[in-house]
Design an enzyme around this catalytic site. Structure first.
Site, PDB file in Angstrom:
ATOM      1  N   SER A 109     -57.611  87.119  22.311  1.00  0.00           N
ATOM      2  CA  SER A 109     -56.162  87.007  22.130  1.00  0.00           C
ATOM      3  C   SER A 109     -55.750  86.398  20.800  1.00  0.00           C
ATOM      4  CB  SER A 109     -55.575  86.153  23.260  1.00  0.00           C
ATOM      5  OG  SER A 109     -56.126  84.843  23.239  1.00  0.00           O
ATOM      6  N   ASP A 129     -51.840  85.390  14.593  1.00  0.00           N
ATOM      7  CA  ASP A 129     -52.640  85.186  15.797  1.00  0.00           C
ATOM      8  C   ASP A 129     -52.031  84.160  16.737  1.00  0.00           C
ATOM      9  OD1 ASP A 129     -53.086  83.096  14.079  1.00  0.00           O
ATOM     10  OD2 ASP A 129     -55.259  83.149  14.188  1.00  0.00           O
ATOM     11  N   ASP A 235     -66.394 104.741  16.828  1.00  0.00           N
ATOM     12  CA  ASP A 235     -65.935 103.577  16.068  1.00  0.00           C
ATOM     13  C   ASP A 235     -64.869 104.023  15.069  1.00  0.00           C
ATOM     14  OD1 ASP A 235     -65.868 101.091  14.577  1.00  0.00           O
ATOM     15  OD2 ASP A 235     -67.873 100.661  15.293  1.00  0.00           O
TER      16      ASP A 235
END
Length: 324
Positions: A109, A129, A235
């Protein structure tokens, strides 16, 4: 009664001798890449290949945070700075020359995106963030200066990831698709009408047809044209000027190529893959103005180093936002 020696017996032969056998794509046009540059004799999780307007190549290693700059002519490797955020995963370059660095944070998170000069100065949080719950793996700019990013969260039975669009002023975040399992690579078609997304732990390729506003999905426009096989999964990816999509296969030492409708049309193998070497292929990217493709991989699992490989693709690379 038959003895054990008389029973039909399986033997390792042909494809079963490979550490990473290719089954469903075995009939595709296939070429093997050539070594281009050794980044380190140590196994580094290389990612994020991107070229600036001067043709300099930037890339990073995820776990140590090093940002590398390479002169393709001299093959000189510099390390202009180290990411101050944990686990950087991608670099994209704004047309003003700034590096936009996606980072995964704690893989749960605390991911985000920051911008910096090529030397790591003038840091700016783009997606913070502290105020979000994203785990940001990759991004792609559109021609307006906004960008799409992938949220790398979740796993196969807990799909928490998704794809979001950030407006050109970086103030508005709009969800595009959600509830997918570890959204990873992302690419935008040359006309910006189709968004490609790889879903790593579900082994799927998403093709998302967009309306003119860039955030609304066309009716029946979100499809899954391809299911991958094997461990680990798709990816990072990029496109060429013919709208072919190049997808690195992490854990498989190869790149798969798809046409604009999502049909596989070719593949590129990394040398040593059958013996289990250099399987962590993560990112393909074209040298600007050419059809020469650079691919990064590493040999962490086998105690080897970190390499860039090269081939020629089907067409020249697409001139994306930083060159417009």
């Amino acid at each position: 009664m038959m003895s054990q020696q008389d029973l039909p017996t399986l033997f390792y032969s042909g494809k079963s001798n490979s550490a990473v056998p290719i089954i469903s794509e075995s009939e595709l046009q296939t070429i093997t890449a050539e070594p281009w540059l050794e980044i380190s004799k140590k196994g580094l999780q290389l990612e994020g290949l991107n070229f600036d307007r001067q043709g300099q190549l930037f890339l990073l290693d995820v776990f140590e945070g090093n940002i590398f700059k390479i002169n393709p002519e001299t093959k000189e490797i510099k390390r202009p700075f180290v990411s101050h955020k944990a686990n950087p995963a991608a670099i994209k370059i704004h047309k003003d020359g700034r590096l936009f660095v996606c980072y995964l944070g704690d893989f749960k998170s605390t991911g985000g995106i920051f911008a910096a000069t090529e030397n790591g100065d003038n840091l700016q949080d783009i997606i913070e963030d502290l105020s979000t719950a994203y785990c940001i793996d990759d991004m792609v700019f559109d021609s307006k200066g906004g960008f799409y990013f992938t949220d790398f969260r979740g796993y196969s039975t807990n799909p928490l990831g998704g794809v979001y669009y950030v407006s050109p002023d970086f103030r508005t975040v709009t969800p595009i698709i959600q509830n997918i399992s570890v959204a990873n690579g992302i690419a935008l078609s040359t006309d910006e009408k189709v968004l490609w997304v790889t879903e790593t732990t579900a082994n799927r390729l998403h093709r998302i047809a967009l309306e003119d506003d860039g955030v609304t999905i066309q009716p029946f426009g979100a499809t899954i044209p391809y299911y991958f096989t094997g461990h680990e999964g798709p990816d990072s990816c990029c496109i060429d000027s013919d709208d072919n999509l190049y997808v690195a296969m992490y854990g498989q030492g190869r790149v798969l190529v798809f046409n604009k409708r999502g049909y596989p049309i070719g593949q590129i193998l990394i040398p040593g893959r059958d013996e289990g070497h250099m399987l962590r292929s993560t990112h393909p990217q074209f040298i600007p103005g050419t059809n020469q493709l650079i691919i990064c991989s590493n040999d962490i699992e086998m105690g080897g180093g970190s390499m860039l490989y090269t081939v020629n693709g089907f067409a020249k690379g697409h001139q994306s936002f930083q060159f417009q």
